[in-house]
Write a protein that holds these residues in place. Structure first.
Motif, PDB file in Angstrom:
ATOM      1  N   ASN A 211      31.332  13.065  72.746  1.00 31.75           N
ATOM      2  CA  ASN A 211      31.401  12.665  74.047  1.00 31.75           C
ATOM      3  C   ASN A 211      30.047  12.757  74.834  1.00 31.75           C
ATOM      4  OD1 ASN A 211      34.177  12.361  73.946  1.00 31.75           O
ATOM      5  ND2 ASN A 211      34.786  14.412  73.803  1.00 31.75           N
ATOM      6  N   ARG A 214      27.772   9.949  74.118  1.00 37.21           N
ATOM      7  CA  ARG A 214      28.282   8.643  75.134  1.00 37.21           C
ATOM      8  C   ARG A 214      28.127   9.013  76.376  1.00 37.21           C
ATOM      9  NH1 ARG A 214      32.787   9.256  71.213  1.00 37.21           N
ATOM     10  NH2 ARG A 214      32.330   7.885  69.231  1.00 37.21           N
ATOM     11  N   VAL A 304      32.039  18.952  78.291  1.00 44.29           N
ATOM     12  CA  VAL A 304      31.757  18.597  77.039  1.00 44.29           C
ATOM     13  C   VAL A 304      30.804  19.777  76.290  1.00 44.29           C
ATOM     14  CG1 VAL A 304      30.312  16.818  75.779  1.00 44.29           C
ATOM     15  CG2 VAL A 304      31.634  16.250  77.857  1.00 44.29           C
TER      16      VAL A 304
END
Length: 365
Positions: A211, A214, A304
């Protein structure tokens, strides 16, 4: 002293799962250190395949066969790569060449503007101070020109390396995606069987790192495009070149945005001198950074990576010093890995300690 070290080592590394986890980490680190440059195309392809694997898995969840998912994902990747090579890189190269040609004129214009400051603001700045600033700027640009010349001399070798990358990396990405299960099954034959702790660490790191990477890629693209549109609207020269570096600067949290302020200010000053346009450019750059820090980062990277800013900066310094640009790009994922390993390690130690402190069961009778 020796007994203390022995006791500490026994307490921390008595569990086979902990030993296996640390052996895997040390082996991976040694491979990267000693064979990193040689295997760089393989590592680049692994990172790209790892990112594309998320798309393949999402397509598989809607019952699209893996072969079709890999073919579609790899085709889109090749199209994006061709657009980058054919469309973006030539434009960036032209702007770099134009900057090199116009650099003496820009510097001369900046010197004229600086020499007028003692006359306009004599109470704040003197002519000797301005000359010192000009000497520093001239020496820095001279060093920059030498670096560019050295890069151009080695351009043939760099071109050959680029061609090799453009051929090898996509081919390796295809094989990693297509034969993922075969490669994993083959690799598992060389791995120990007691991998519960390593699997636990991997599950945690996999989710966060995927995550994060990206989200970071999307952040780079959005900041780059917004910066390019903004600076083009303000008619700042070399908007594409500056915007690319602003986009890449988000790889280095807290530091990249601060460092890029000086090039943006200098380019605007060399173009317009002391004027309102320079303030408009700096205000626009500040607004972009505020939007990035307060909207994009929470939106793309919310929850994240739970790392303290001090840990982030230390990771950037350590891994950037070891592996350069790649180290800066992977500093946060690597710091996440270290954090997950330490947390799983101490959790395992706590579990073993609590089990050892439990009283033995009394025989029933």
């Amino acid at each position: 002293m020796i007994q203390m070290v022995r006791d500490w080592f026994h307490q921390r590394f008595s569990d086979p799962q902990v030993v296996i986890l640390w052996l895997i980490l040390v082996a991976g680190f040694l491979v990267v250190v000693f064979f990193g440059e040689m295997l760089q195309p393989v590592f680049v392809a692994l990172i790209i395949a790892y990112l594309l694997e998320g798309i393949v898995c999402r397509m598989e969840t809607v019952h699209i066969p893996r072969t079709v998912s890999v073919a579609v994902t790899f085709t889109v990747f090749l199209i994006c790569l061709l657009l980058l090579v054919i469309g973006f890189l030539p434009l960036l190269s032209r702007q770099i060449g134009q900057l090199i040609q116009e650099l003496p004129e820009l510097i001369a214009n900046g010197q004229q503007q600086l020499m007028q400051l003692p006359q306009q603001y004599p109470e704040f700045i003197s002519e000797p101070q301005i000359k010192q600033v000009i000497d520093v700027i001239r020496s820095e640009f001279t060093r920059l020109g030498q670096n560019i010349l050295m890069f151009s001399v080695a351009s043939v070798r760099n071109l050959i390396s680029l061609i090799i990358y453009l051929v090898l990396v996509p081919l390796l990405v295809l094989f990693f995606l297509k034969d993922k299960n075969r490669i994993l099954n083959w690799s598992s034959k060389f791995m120990p069987t007691n991998l519960e702790l390593a699997a636990e660490v991997w599950d945690e790191v996999n989710v966060q790192v995927a995550n994060y990477v990206r989200g970071k890629i999307w952040e780079i693209i959005i900041v780059w495009i917004v910066s390019y549109v903004t600076f083009s609207f303000l008619e700042l020269q070399f908007a594409m070149l500056i915007s690319v570096f602003i986009g890449l600067s988000v790889l280095v949290p807290y530091i990249g945005a601060t460092v890029m302020t000086l090039p943006v200010a200098l380019m605007a000053f060399f173009q317009w001198g002391i004027s309102g346009e320079v303030m408009y450019v700096l205000i626009a750059y500040g607004i972009i950074q505020l939007i990035d820090g307060n909207i994009l980062v929470p939106l793309l990277l919310s929850e994240v990576v739970n790392l303290h800013p001090v840990a982030v900066i230390v990771a950037l310094l350590v891994f950037g010093g070891i592996w350069g640009i790649w180290g800066l790009f992977l500093a946060i994922p690597l710091a996440t890995l270290v954090h997950a390993v330490i947390r799983a390690w101490f959790s395992k130690l706590q579990t073993v300690k609590s089990q050892s402190e439990q009283p033995p069961e009394q025989p029933k009778g």
